[in-house]
Design a protein around this motif. Sequence first.
Motif, PDB file in Angstrom:
ATOM      1  N   LEU A   1       9.779  47.600  13.646  1.00 42.60           N
ATOM      2  CA  LEU A   1       9.825  49.036  13.892  1.00 42.60           C
ATOM      3  C   LEU A   1       9.643  49.405  15.363  1.00 42.60           C
ATOM      4  CD1 LEU A   1       7.761  50.379  10.854  1.00 42.60           C
ATOM      5  CD2 LEU A   1      10.232  50.269  11.113  1.00 42.60           C
TER       6      LEU A   1
ATOM      7  N   THR B   1       3.226  46.905   9.127  1.00 45.55           N
ATOM      8  CA  THR B   1       3.554  47.033  10.556  1.00 45.55           C
ATOM      9  C   THR B   1       3.107  48.382  11.093  1.00 45.55           C
ATOM     10  OG1 THR B   1       5.465  45.561  10.316  1.00 45.55           O
ATOM     11  CG2 THR B   1       5.442  47.012  12.228  1.00 45.55           C
TER      12      THR B   1
ATOM     13  N   ILE C   1      13.107  53.099  11.581  1.00 46.51           N
ATOM     14  CA  ILE C   1      12.365  53.394  10.352  1.00 46.51           C
ATOM     15  C   ILE C   1      13.341  53.638   9.209  1.00 46.51           C
ATOM     16  CG2 ILE C   1      10.866  55.076   9.217  1.00 46.51           C
ATOM     17  CD1 ILE C   1       9.476  55.477  11.911  1.00 46.51           C
TER      18      ILE C   1
ATOM     19  N   THR D   1       6.870  46.734   6.044  1.00 42.36           N
ATOM     20  CA  THR D   1       7.054  47.930   6.874  1.00 42.36           C
ATOM     21  C   THR D   1       5.763  48.729   6.958  1.00 42.36           C
ATOM     22  OG1 THR D   1       9.391  48.051   6.251  1.00 42.36           O
ATOM     23  CG2 THR D   1       8.394  50.051   7.147  1.00 42.36           C
TER      24      THR D   1
ATOM     25  N   CYS E   1       9.362  43.843   1.096  1.00 35.47           N
ATOM     26  CA  CYS E   1       9.930  44.451   2.307  1.00 35.47           C
ATOM     27  C   CYS E   1       9.246  45.770   2.647  1.00 35.47           C
ATOM     28  CB  CYS E   1      11.433  44.663   2.132  1.00 35.47           C
ATOM     29  SG  CYS E   1      12.385  43.135   2.058  1.00 35.47           S
TER      30      CYS E   1
ATOM     31  N   GLN F   1      15.118  50.325   8.278  1.00 34.41           N
ATOM     32  CA  GLN F   1      14.182  49.376   7.670  1.00 34.41           C
ATOM     33  C   GLN F   1      13.863  49.764   6.230  1.00 34.41           C
ATOM     34  OE1 GLN F   1      12.681  46.578   8.509  1.00 34.41           O
ATOM     35  NE2 GLN F   1      13.055  46.318  10.682  1.00 34.41           N
TER      36      GLN F   1
END
Length: 560
Positions: A260, A131, A200, A128, A124, A203
């Motif tokens: 995001l 991305t 952010i 992030t 995960c 996430q």
Amino acid sequence: MDKTIWYLMESSVMLACLYALYVLVLRKETFFMLNRFYLIGIVLFSLIFPFLSFDFNPAPVAKIPIQEISKARTSYYDAFADWTYVQTSTAPIAPSPSLFSEINWIEVALWMLIAVYLIGVVVCLSRTVLTMQWIYGLIRRHSQALFDNIKIVKLKNPMAPFSFLNYVFVHEEMIGTTEFDHILAHERTHVQQLHSLDLIFVQLLAAFFWFNPVIWRLIKSLKTTHEYIADNNILNEGYSLVQYQTLLLRQLISNNSYGLVHNFNLSFIKKRITMMKNKKSGGFGKVKVAGALAFTIVFSLVMIQCNSTTDEAEVDNTGLASSFELPKVQDVGYTKYLGKNYNIIPFNITNSQVYQKSTPTAIKDIESALQKANIQSDDIVLLEINKNQTMGFVREVQDELRRLNQRKILYVSESESGKLIETAILLPPLPGDDRPGVPQLPKIDEEYIAKTGIDILKINLGEDAGKTNQDLVNAMVRKHIEMGSTNYCVSAKFEDDDTYDSYLRNLIYIMEGFDVIYQERASEMFGVNFFELDKNNPTELAQYQAIRKGIPRAISIAEK
């Protein structure tokens, strides 16, 4: 480890409860800013809730539910701690030739579960990070323009408009058109209200709670709420509802949606159009929201009070508050007891009180506790004892265990390097105990010494002699090895006012006097580590017996 697992579980359950309230009451209301901060707020509260403890005097009608919840939470803490301790108390080595090892599949499963959790966290977090790298790659590769203090990234390829931090990403052919004005007005809201920071934050937290489906539903709800806020601002600025809705439909040129960013054409456009048509929440909506918020506050206070009650129960019922400390002992070759899957029953001793599963237990009730747990004479009693506990009370507990022929003991301590140490000892039977199966040991007094010529090394466990005792034991045993004799014994004595800390540290030094010799012989005879021999393996068991042959660990705890 168990605290971390329960923290994750409690936070997840609290988040699920509060998010369910959002879905049932707040989701369809038009108080968009309130919904935004509610969603972020319940995430924050769920994170810190397990650490909160605030005692207040609840109404009498609330005391019973609070007490029941606290009891339930305390019971599962105890059950889990007991389970994990028993399961993990069967690892590295035992100082007894009758103890055997085998794979602990429950412990293996627990570590596999932890490995799966950590892999999920890494995956995960990686998504992030990737991305963000993709976004900043777009920024580096494309030209930019400044419109109303907002940085516009001109994309060469057709892509749904989206924003991230103070950047708005738009296909370059769209710039200057009427549609661009609508898009910029929409994305300006996301930029000015810092919606990207919300995403952010959530996430990153989702990476650590990836196993909880609620966190992913909450992210979708938060992004939807952000879009509702932006849509509402567009319409409040005087843009045509029909033109704006038509623009949304025309912008369905991409199904890309990144965690995001705020896409202009997310798949929930139908929900957005429906929400634009809804009437503003009126008086009844305000009552619903007020009720939901009041319920949230009361529910949160009740759960915090349960934390406080649970903390009190832990202090009052177990006596294992911050004042409880295990003895600090020297690092040794073994760390934990290794044996078959014996039944193990744990007892805590502090402030001259015995506790079993957080329940104060009188010495006379130890027998019923053993019977209730179906503990047999061949099973093991695990003792966690406060370092400052005086040995007079410990002696009373151990004498009761001897009376019950429950003589296999594991003492728990902590090494100087922070490792948990479990020291196995076999208590002697009580003098005069003539029950079948109970060995009859001679009384080692002056008459017995004179008759047998046994070499007695007397050690006071209440004196902090430390390694001096280890060297004395080691020297005596080596002397008898040279003589080919086993006619020796270490007589260890303690007084009632000695501390358990001093008793255990000196006892372990005595054992080390033997272990150093066993380790040397293991290396010389077989080139192996004595503490790593697997006594379930016939070959290694034979090696273990050969190493100890002719060198008995003759330690006698003197009677009072």
